[in-house]
Design an enzyme around this catalytic site. Structure first.
Site, short mmCIF file in Angstrom:
data_model
loop_
_atom_site.label_atom_id
_atom_site.label_comp_id
_atom_site.label_asym_id
_atom_site.label_seq_id
_atom_site.Cartn_x
_atom_site.Cartn_y
_atom_site.Cartn_z
N LYS A 141 26.57 -42.04 20.58
CA LYS A 141 25.69 -41.70 19.47
C LYS A 141 25.57 -40.18 19.33
CE LYS A 141 21.84 -44.04 18.66
NZ LYS A 141 20.54 -44.72 18.89
N ILE A 142 25.87 -39.70 18.13
CA ILE A 142 25.79 -38.27 17.83
C ILE A 142 24.93 -38.09 16.59
CG2 ILE A 142 27.07 -36.19 17.16
CD1 ILE A 142 29.48 -37.29 18.67
#
Length: 366
Positions: A141-142
């Site tokens: 997750k970014i």
């Protein structure tokens, strides 16, 4: 038995994901039960979820004791605890991953949110977490900050599957889709394979209503108050329209011909914050093919119990645009709303990480 409402939701093209994870849930078989009975095909996590799990469960005591004995740092311990849980969840979901050709059966782990506005650190940590978990059905997750966009591009080009999080505006969502396409193009230009690469774009819903409802109350006119609870869904529906546009373009078709997979929209923040609204609002009104809805367990159980499909998203675009136009007409500044939401989102991630850090620090006796 498989729940009928959730099974039908899945058949309509919505992948049901759980927005929660704990070691106890994995070891007790609860996660496997949700897969078997509630059509769950993915899991998302965040620092708040891990903090709550570690603070309340004895199943972490042994690993915390070992970390203290080895004099590991707090940062190291956090990484080892969270990656262990995510790796175990990936193993539980591996059958789903294989059965769906790698599209689902995914588990998401977030980069350190303190790096949300630092491209190089985000890229480095994405690579580290990918190596530590070492499972093909992982998502990194970014956050979709401006600094995160090139990190998304670079991480995908490196062959790492990405869940882009913290998206509020359609403008930023278009930039996220562009980063996805760019990352895939760079990987192909380098002569590398696209096998196993997947991505989702997490578009937040209920937080939009929370922020805009507050502003509508401040405006206070009958016209303004009549629009409460409508912005989140309308914004997301128009995001899907943007998705359809981008993933029917000539640019996309050229990539698809070379084996690229579509980056699916993921509806995040789907637990209803206002008890006056239907508790299945952000599921029923966001049904569309090739999407993901990640749900808190309470919301999932509500839909399983009494959820009904609303109007398909693809039939809502005109009405959704009217809602947005009406909101602007009564004085809602969407640019300011989305900036406030992103800033608050990054701040909440930072605070959650700090709470997780302090929980582990106390357990280590530091």
């Amino acid at each position: 038995m498989t729940n009928k409402a959730l099974a039908e939701l899945s058949e309509s093209g919505v992948a049901v994901w759980l927005d929660d994870l704990s070691r106890g849930r994995i070891q007790s078989g609860e996660l496997k039960k949700l897969i078997d009975e509630k059509s769950v095909v993915g899991v998302t996590t965040n620092p708040s979820i891990f903090q709550a799990a570690i603070a309340d469960a004895e199943v972490y005591d042994e690993q915390l004791h070992d970390s203290a004995t080895l004099q590991m740092s707090v940062d190291e311990t956090v990484r080892f605890i969270t990656t262990r849980d995510v790796r175990s969840a990936c193993d539980v979901l591996r059958e789903v991953h294989d059965r769906t050709g790698g599209q689902d059966g995914r588990v998401s782990i977030e980069v350190d949110p303190r790096s949300a506005r630092d491209e190089s650190k985000t890229v480095a940590e994405a690579a580290l977490l990918w190596w530590m978990v070492d499972r093909p059905n992982l998502f990194i997750k970014i956050p979709a900050t401006l600094e995160g966009l090139p990190a998304i591009d670079s991480t995908l080009a490196a062959g790492i599957s990405v869940n882009v999080t913290l998206i509020f505006s359609i403008e930023r969502y278009r930039a996220v889709m562009d980063a996805y396409l760019s990352g895939i193009e760079k990987r192909l230009e380098a002569g590398k394979s696209l096998d196993g690469i997947e991505s989702v774009a997490s578009f937040f819903v209920s937080r939009v209503d929370t922020e805009i409802d507050k502003r509508l109350d401040e405006i206070g006119t009958p016209e303004a108050k009549a629009l409460k609870g409508k912005a989140g869904v309308a914004n997301a529906q128009l995001a899907y329209q943007a998705y359809e546009e981008v993933f029917s373009s000539d640019r996309w078709k050229a990539l698809e011909a070379k084996g690229a997979r579509k980056q699916r929209p993921l509806w995040a923040s789907t637990g209803v914050k206002n008890p006056e609204y239907p508790d299945t609002l952000y599921i029923s009104e966001l049904i569309a093919p090739n999407t993901v809805n990640t749900m808190p367990e309470k919301t999932m159980e509500a839909y399983a119990d009494h959820g009904k499909p609303g109007t398909p998203v693809t039939e809502t675009y005109a009405d959704a645009q009217k809602v947005i136009d009406d909101l602007k007409a009564v004085g809602i500044d969407f640019d300011d709303v989305f900036k406030a939401l992103e800033d608050d989102g990054v701040d909440k991630f930072d605070k959650s990480w700090a709470e997780l850090y302090e929980t582990v620090k106390a357990a280590l006796g530091k």
